[in-house]
Design a protein around this motif. Structure first.
Motif, PDB file in Angstrom:
ATOM      1  N   LEU A  89       0.972  -1.408   0.118  1.00 60.19           N
ATOM      2  CA  LEU A  89      -0.027  -0.014  -0.063  1.00 60.19           C
ATOM      3  C   LEU A  89       0.817   1.459  -0.174  1.00 60.19           C
ATOM      4  O   LEU A  89       0.631   2.376  -0.585  1.00 60.19           O
ATOM      5  CB  LEU A  89      -0.923   0.015   1.385  1.00 60.19           C
ATOM      6  N   VAL A  90       2.157   1.037   0.708  1.00 57.68           N
ATOM      7  CA  VAL A  90       2.982   2.308   0.924  1.00 57.68           C
ATOM      8  C   VAL A  90       3.750   2.420  -0.549  1.00 57.68           C
ATOM      9  O   VAL A  90       4.090   3.557  -1.053  1.00 57.68           O
ATOM     10  CB  VAL A  90       4.024   2.082   1.944  1.00 57.68           C
ATOM     11  N   LEU A  91       4.163   1.190  -1.016  1.00 56.85           N
ATOM     12  CA  LEU A  91       5.312   1.213  -2.140  1.00 56.85           C
ATOM     13  C   LEU A  91       4.596   1.464  -3.383  1.00 56.85           C
ATOM     14  O   LEU A  91       5.404   2.102  -4.331  1.00 56.85           O
ATOM     15  CB  LEU A  91       6.054  -0.161  -2.089  1.00 56.85           C
ATOM     16  N   ALA A 121      -5.769  -9.298 -13.580  1.00 57.03           N
ATOM     17  CA  ALA A 121      -4.559 -10.321 -13.259  1.00 57.03           C
ATOM     18  C   ALA A 121      -4.461 -10.266 -11.705  1.00 57.03           C
ATOM     19  O   ALA A 121      -4.148 -11.366 -11.122  1.00 57.03           O
ATOM     20  CB  ALA A 121      -3.404  -9.832 -14.066  1.00 57.03           C
ATOM     21  N   SER A 122      -4.342  -8.918 -11.160  1.00 57.63           N
ATOM     22  CA  SER A 122      -4.079  -8.927  -9.692  1.00 57.63           C
ATOM     23  C   SER A 122      -5.143  -9.449  -8.897  1.00 57.63           C
ATOM     24  O   SER A 122      -4.812 -10.296  -7.947  1.00 57.63           O
ATOM     25  CB  SER A 122      -3.784  -7.603  -9.471  1.00 57.63           C
ATOM     26  N   GLY A 123      -6.434  -9.417  -9.367  1.00 55.73           N
ATOM     27  CA  GLY A 123      -7.701 -10.238  -8.717  1.00 55.73           C
ATOM     28  C   GLY A 123      -7.541 -11.640  -8.712  1.00 55.73           C
ATOM     29  O   GLY A 123      -7.945 -12.304  -7.735  1.00 55.73           O
ATOM     30  N   GLY A 170      -2.549  -5.183  -1.768  1.00 54.06           N
ATOM     31  CA  GLY A 170      -2.444  -3.925  -1.790  1.00 54.06           C
ATOM     32  C   GLY A 170      -2.043  -3.288  -3.091  1.00 54.06           C
ATOM     33  O   GLY A 170      -2.447  -2.137  -3.174  1.00 54.06           O
ATOM     34  N   PHE A 171      -1.647  -3.887  -3.942  1.00 52.20           N
ATOM     35  CA  PHE A 171      -1.373  -3.416  -5.249  1.00 52.20           C
ATOM     36  C   PHE A 171      -2.877  -3.237  -5.874  1.00 52.20           C
ATOM     37  O   PHE A 171      -3.010  -2.232  -6.436  1.00 52.20           O
ATOM     38  CB  PHE A 171      -0.552  -4.281  -6.246  1.00 52.20           C
ATOM     39  N   LEU A 172      -3.787  -4.275  -5.431  1.00 50.12           N
ATOM     40  CA  LEU A 172      -5.159  -4.466  -6.212  1.00 50.12           C
ATOM     41  C   LEU A 172      -5.795  -2.845  -5.692  1.00 50.12           C
ATOM     42  O   LEU A 172      -6.814  -2.562  -6.792  1.00 50.12           O
ATOM     43  CB  LEU A 172      -5.714  -5.713  -5.695  1.00 50.12           C
ATOM     44  N   ARG A 173      -5.421  -2.348  -4.551  1.00 49.99           N
ATOM     45  CA  ARG A 173      -6.169  -1.316  -4.252  1.00 49.99           C
ATOM     46  C   ARG A 173      -6.039  -0.070  -5.383  1.00 49.99           C
ATOM     47  O   ARG A 173      -7.075   0.833  -5.429  1.00 49.99           O
ATOM     48  CB  ARG A 173      -5.747  -0.831  -2.841  1.00 49.99           C
TER      49      ARG A 173
END
Length: 220
Positions: A16-18, A170-172, A206-209
């Motif tokens: 979430l931060v990166l 893809a991420s989901g 976190g990336f999916l957000r």
């Protein structure tokens, strides 16, 4: 069990931060996605390199857990465990993706790198030894085992890449697959597998957000 929860939460927070930081870096170096069908719906100058944030969150989580003395995190270094070669083999794949996002690469050089990593994994003992047929188990010869192993690894790597065509797809799917594997590993008492897939699930979540429609960054 605590190591699994620790890995999931830490990788989620790191991702979430990166991810926003990687988004800014991608914009600065012009690692953008101008070629997608997404531009039919809206301007497609969307940053790539999102996969780097996922990888960073995952590898840092594994390193932190290892440095704190986690028995589960230190298990990949034990002799006969194929996990460490897999983690090591992920690094050239990551570097390949970065170069491809920044400069673009033809299919053949990418295929050669992926096949080399697959052969390294085969050499380290990660092999497809056989399959099932109508008449029972079928054992593969050494040559055929190597070919099938390479085809499997290269196929899985590119399958994830190819389904990255819609926001969050893809991420989901990766989050669903990794979460399912984590639960199954916990039920079977395979804590090392649960820790690794749980940590990767947290990093991908976190990336999916930021990858949900409308996506502000792509995996690349």
């Amino acid at each position: 069990m605590r190591a699994v929860g620790f890995g999931l939460i830490l990788s989620l927070i790191l991702s979430l931060v990166l991810t926003p930081l990687m988004r800014r870096l991608a914009q600065k170096v012009r690692a953008l996605d101008p070629f997608s069908a997404r531009k039919l719906l809206r301007p497609s100058q969307i940053p790539r390199l999102g996969g780097v944030a996922i990888a960073q969150a995952f590898y840092v989580t594994v390193a932190v857990a290892w440095s704190t003395g986690s028995v589960v995190a230190r298990a990949p270094l034990e002799q006969g465990t194929p996990v460490f070669p897999i983690l090591l083999g992920g690094i050239p794949i990551l570097l390949l993706g970065i170069v491809d996002d920044l400069r673009g690469m033809r299919a053949l050089p990418k295929l050669l790198v992926e096949a080399s990593v697959a052969l390294f994994l085969y050499w380290q003992g990660l092999r497809v030894l056989g399959t099932s047929g109508p008449s029972g188990p079928v054992e593969l010869s050494q040559l055929l085992s190597a070919l099938v192993t390479v085809a499997w690894v290269v196929g899985v790597v590119n399958a994830v890449n190819l389904i990255d065509g819609l926001d969050g797809l893809a991420s989901g799917m990766a989050v669903i697959a990794l979460s399912t594997t984590t639960v199954a590993a916990l039920l079977r008492g395979e804590l090392l597998l649960a820790f690794l897939t749980g940590s990767l699930a947290g990093a991908t979540l976190g990336f999916l957000r930021y990858n949900f429609n409308p996506a502000s960054i792509f995996m690349g």
